[in-house]
Scaffold this motif. Structure first.
Motif: not given
Length: 272
Positions: A173-174, A176, A200-201, A204, A212, A248
């Motif tokens: 869910q993340d 980088i 984005q995450q 979900q 974020r 986001n």
């Protein structure tokens, strides 16, 4: 790729990064024109080459009841109106082979979504329209692997390719951003950093992607310092009520200050 080949792309002599920005999806004519007018005003003041971004449809949704668009032709006509009204180039993403020729009638740049960038027929169909092709790096791909997507465009008879990094999956869910990939991908094509999608995450449990936006300036600053050619940001005057990716997106009211800071960083980098 020579940016001068993109019709109506202004301020190329400013030695600045260029910007692809706009709403995630075209929700209507009034909202698209309102966002475009503000971004054009800001980028003209700061001498930033600007491309208006808006998706004419959203095919990759978590849930079947998620917003997908207002109708293909209606949305594409709005994109054309934005381009003609403000004399700026426009970009939209395509999802199926037949979308390429259809969208090419209305916009200047065809974008291949990250999840589809390995789809050879789709990339070739986009390249054969003669439009610039923006290849979004798959979240599952290494920077080095993007040379093959660029090669597909070139082998289709076009040198109008650019790459956009939108982050790499980090857990379920993340995302980088590996900034080591920027100089690597710049060896293959003009390279853009998609700031907002990198934050984005996804995945979900609610079926609605999180994000974020508080980290937008951090990621954007790092991209400019790394020497990225362009920045990609989704922005909206009311992110909380945007029909797609509001979690986001950058609130439009903060765009001018953000870009002013980034231009200052770019000017410093240019002296090194």
């Amino acid at each position: 790729m020579e940016l001068s080949k993109i019709k109506n792309l202004k301020n190329l002599d400013a030695n600045n990064f260029f910007l692809l920005a706009g709403p995630c999806a075209i929700e209507g004519e009034e909202m698209a024109l309102r966002i475009a007018e503000k971004v054009v005003e800001i980028t003209s003041k700061l001498k930033i080459p600007y491309v208006f971004k808006g998706s004419f449809k959203k095919a990759n949704r978590s849930r079947i009841d998620s917003f997908t668009g207002i109708g293909n032709e209606k949305a594409l006509k709005i994109l054309r109106k934005v381009g003609e009204t403000f004399e700026v180039p426009t970009v939209t993403d395509i999802h199926e082979n037949d979308d390429a020729a259809m969208a090419a009638e209305y916009v200047d740049i065809l974008q291949i979504p990250a999840f589809l960038v390995r789809q050879t027929d789709l990339v070739v169909a986009a390249a054969k329209t003669g439009k610039t092709v923006n290849l979004k790096k798959g979240q599952f791909m290494s920077p080095e692997a993007m040379q093959h997507a660029v090669r597909k465009v070139k082998d289709s008879g076009s040198d109008l390719a650019m790459i956009t990094d939108r982050g790499t999956m980090f857990g379920y869910q993340d995302m980088i951003v590996d900034f080591r990939g920027i100089p690597t991908m710049r060896e293959y094509a003009t390279t853009v950093l998609d700031v907002t999608h990198s934050l984005q995450q996804p995945n979900q449990s609610s079926g609605v992607t999180g994000g974020r936006p508080d980290m937008i300036e951090t990621i954007a600053r790092a991209g400019v310092v790394t020497g990225v050619d362009g920045l990609f940001m989704e922005t909206h005057f009311d992110p909380a009520n945007a029909k797609s990716d509001g979690a986001n997106m950058l609130d439009l009211q903060y765009l001018e200050k953000l870009l002013s800071n980034l231009v200052a960083i770019r000017q410093t980098i240019n002296t090194l």
